[in-house]
Design a protein around this motif. Structure first.
Motif, PDB file in Angstrom:
ATOM      1  N   PRO A 225      -5.129 -59.538  42.724  1.00 36.57           N
ATOM      2  CA  PRO A 225      -3.739 -59.655  43.185  1.00 36.57           C
ATOM      3  C   PRO A 225      -3.294 -61.107  43.382  1.00 36.57           C
ATOM      4  CG  PRO A 225      -4.892 -57.998  44.471  1.00 36.57           C
ATOM      5  CD  PRO A 225      -5.914 -58.665  43.621  1.00 36.57           C
ATOM      6  N   MET A 226      -4.244 -61.972  43.769  1.00 40.63           N
ATOM      7  CA  MET A 226      -3.915 -63.391  43.987  1.00 40.63           C
ATOM      8  C   MET A 226      -3.424 -64.047  42.712  1.00 40.63           C
ATOM      9  SD  MET A 226      -6.443 -65.543  46.610  1.00 40.63           S
ATOM     10  CE  MET A 226      -7.622 -65.968  45.390  1.00 40.63           C
ATOM     11  N   PHE A 227      -3.896 -63.523  41.567  1.00 36.51           N
ATOM     12  CA  PHE A 227      -3.504 -64.096  40.287  1.00 36.51           C
ATOM     13  C   PHE A 227      -2.474 -63.233  39.568  1.00 36.51           C
ATOM     14  CE2 PHE A 227      -6.157 -67.726  40.305  1.00 36.51           C
ATOM     15  CZ  PHE A 227      -7.289 -67.376  41.022  1.00 36.51           C
ATOM     16  N   GLY A 228      -1.796 -62.383  40.332  1.00 39.20           N
ATOM     17  CA  GLY A 228      -0.733 -61.552  39.746  1.00 39.20           C
ATOM     18  C   GLY A 228      -1.257 -60.364  38.980  1.00 39.20           C
ATOM     19  N   GLY A 229      -2.554 -60.038  39.159  1.00 40.66           N
ATOM     20  CA  GLY A 229      -3.102 -58.878  38.460  1.00 40.66           C
ATOM     21  C   GLY A 229      -3.043 -57.641  39.344  1.00 40.66           C
ATOM     22  N   THR A 230      -3.461 -56.521  38.784  1.00 40.88           N
ATOM     23  CA  THR A 230      -3.457 -55.275  39.574  1.00 40.88           C
ATOM     24  C   THR A 230      -4.871 -54.955  40.042  1.00 40.88           C
ATOM     25  OG1 THR A 230      -3.718 -54.055  37.530  1.00 40.88           O
ATOM     26  CG2 THR A 230      -1.468 -54.245  38.409  1.00 40.88           C
ATOM     27  N   THR A 231      -4.955 -54.005  40.962  1.00 45.60           N
ATOM     28  CA  THR A 231      -6.243 -53.527  41.461  1.00 45.60           C
ATOM     29  C   THR A 231      -6.647 -52.317  40.640  1.00 45.60           C
ATOM     30  OG1 THR A 231      -5.709 -54.278  43.683  1.00 45.60           O
ATOM     31  CG2 THR A 231      -7.400 -52.588  43.504  1.00 45.60           C
ATOM     32  N   ASP A 232      -7.796 -52.390  39.983  1.00 46.66           N
ATOM     33  CA  ASP A 232      -8.279 -51.247  39.208  1.00 46.66           C
ATOM     34  C   ASP A 232      -9.003 -50.294  40.148  1.00 46.66           C
ATOM     35  OD1 ASP A 232     -10.063 -50.962  36.031  1.00 46.66           O
ATOM     36  OD2 ASP A 232      -9.617 -49.464  37.549  1.00 46.66           O
ATOM     37  N   GLN A 233      -8.317 -49.247  40.550  1.00 41.35           N
ATOM     38  CA  GLN A 233      -8.872 -48.318  41.545  1.00 41.35           C
ATOM     39  C   GLN A 233     -10.140 -47.641  41.072  1.00 41.35           C
ATOM     40  OE1 GLN A 233      -8.480 -47.942  44.685  1.00 41.35           O
ATOM     41  NE2 GLN A 233      -6.736 -49.319  44.778  1.00 41.35           N
TER      42      GLN A 233
END
Lengths: 211, 224
Positions: free
Chosen positions: A118-126
């Protein structure tokens, strides 16, 4: 002693815990990844893999957080390693490896997905998070059994094996999975004991994990 | 002094089990390898879980000590019988041994193992080799080996001019890696190559290599 790296990195703060526990005089020198400072000739002289942490004590240049921690302990608080006692140092080495290969190996992907991506604008892969939570729970079952028999991981003495868990576990508290230890009363008691240590309190304040 | 039997539990073809065996061979210690079957799931049985609650191999029994994690086992064996291989007694040497011991575990082996699994072990895993995984890891390994080349052009061994557990810890993984066609990566680097050949020539290494008959795939050179 100089420790190079940013305190947002749990590999860097692993070393800060050891430095604090050992009561060593040290300085944290930030390394700016945004300007590729980690690839600069100066930094590569300290860590040829261009990573953090890197460490300097006089002419001695070290890297790999767990090697740095061992050096600091050996120099300033050898009781954390028990190298004069075959049985105690063997158990310490076993649980040092367990931290790296079982505990942190499962926790790293969770921290990456929940905190770093998230810090780099990505998503969390659940899916990755769920898979690794399952692995981590199995690991915690083993820890629960171990800590039901001994106060600390290597035996009845605090060692580097316990301390090496602190930085990644502090990061876990900043994820939605902070209550992961709740079903494991001995693990929780062990962790609460570590959290109460002044060194750990200091590192927790340094890390200021972001939500 | 009571002679306590030293036992290692596991399958010797595993570079992790053999890492423990190499330490014992280097230490000149008598030991018994208690064979286990991966296929039969011996490592999941209660008797084994009582020895290693993580259900993995190797496990070492030394008197009343039961140890697991191959790196910890290697350190214990050498601390007991050949402490100079840990740089014991010298802060700087011990630190450099620890650094390169970690480098093997975290920088080199994950890459080498990924390549070895795809190139040698996929038939046993019932699947096809994933060349993309191989290629990705080969690129990373090239960069890692450049660091080794630079280091080994300055000192004979990784921690300095003395052999240590850091060097020895590489042997079994590299033995598998050198049986793949990517051995060429090592062959291309004169200092890494010389260091590797020195390790492989050690009597303990030769003995352990016999337990790990992986040399079927790809380019190679030496066959006894």
């Amino acid at each position: 002693m100089k420790l190079y790296g940013a305190t947002v990195s749990w590999n860097v703060t692993r070393c800060v815990v050891a430095l604090e526990e050992a009561g060593a005089e040290y300085q944290i020198v930030p390394i700016d990844f945004a300007t590729a400072e980690h690839k600069s000739p100066d930094h590569l002289a300290c860590n040829p893999f261009g990573q953090v942490p890197a460490f300097q004590d006089g002419d001695l240049h070290l890297w790999e957080s767990r090697a740095i921690c061992k050096y600091v302990a050996r120099k300033h608080k050898p009781d954390l390693l028990r190298e004069g006692n075959l049985k105690e140092s063997a158990m310490m080495d076993v649980w040092l490896e367990v931290e790296a290969n079982q505990y942190t190996a499962a926790l790293n992907p969770i921290l990456y997905q929940c905190l770093v991506s998230p810090m780099f604008g990505g998503t969390t892969d659940q899916k990755v998070v769920e898979e690794n939570l399952e692995k981590l729970k199995k690991v915690l079952e083993v820890y629960e059994a171990r800590l039901a028999k001994h106060k600390y991981l290597a035996g009845d003495f605090l060692s580097l094996a316990d301390l090496n868990h602190v930085s990644v576990t502090l990061c876990l508290l900043a994820t939605p999975h902070a209550s992961l230890f709740d079903p494991y009363p001995h693990v929780k008691a062990w962790w609460d004991g570590l959290m109460a240590r002044p060194s750990v309190q200091k590192v927790a304040a340094l890390m200021k994990p972001s939500a | 002094m009571a002679t306590s039997a030293v036992k290692v539990y596991g399958w010797a073809i595993s570079p992790f089990v053999s890492r423990a065996l190499l330490a014992l061979e280097e230490a000149g210690v008598d030991y018994e390898l208690v064979p286990m079957s991966r296929q039969a799931g011996d490592h999941h049985r209660p008797e084994h879980l009582a020895r290693n609650p993580f259900g993995k191999v190797p496990v070492l029994e030394d008197g009343d000590l039961t140890l697991f994690e191959s790196h910890a086992i290697a350190r214990h064996v050498l601390r007991k019988h050949k402490p100079e291989l840990l740089g014991t007694g010298n802060l700087e040497q011990a630190a450099l041994v620890d650094v390169w011991f970690e480098v093997e575990a975290h920088q080199l082996s994950p890459l080498a193992i990924a390549i070895v699994v795809e190139c040698i072990f996929t038939p046993f895993l019932g699947r096809e080799r994933n060349q993309a995984v191989v290629d990705e890891n080969v690129e990373k390994l090239k960069k890692v080996l450049e660091v080794y080349e630079a280091r080994l052009s300055k000192s004979k061994y990784l921690a300095g001019d003395f052999l240590s557990v850091a060097d020895l810890s590489h042997f079994t993984i590299m033995h598998c890696f050198m049986a793949t066609e990517y051995a060429a990566l090592v062959d291309a680097l004169p200092h890494v190559s010389a260091w590797w050949e020195g390790l492989a020539a050690r009597p303990a290494a030769k003995k352990v290599a016999e337990f790990m008959p992986v040399g079927t795939a790809g380019a190679s050179k030496k066959h006894d």
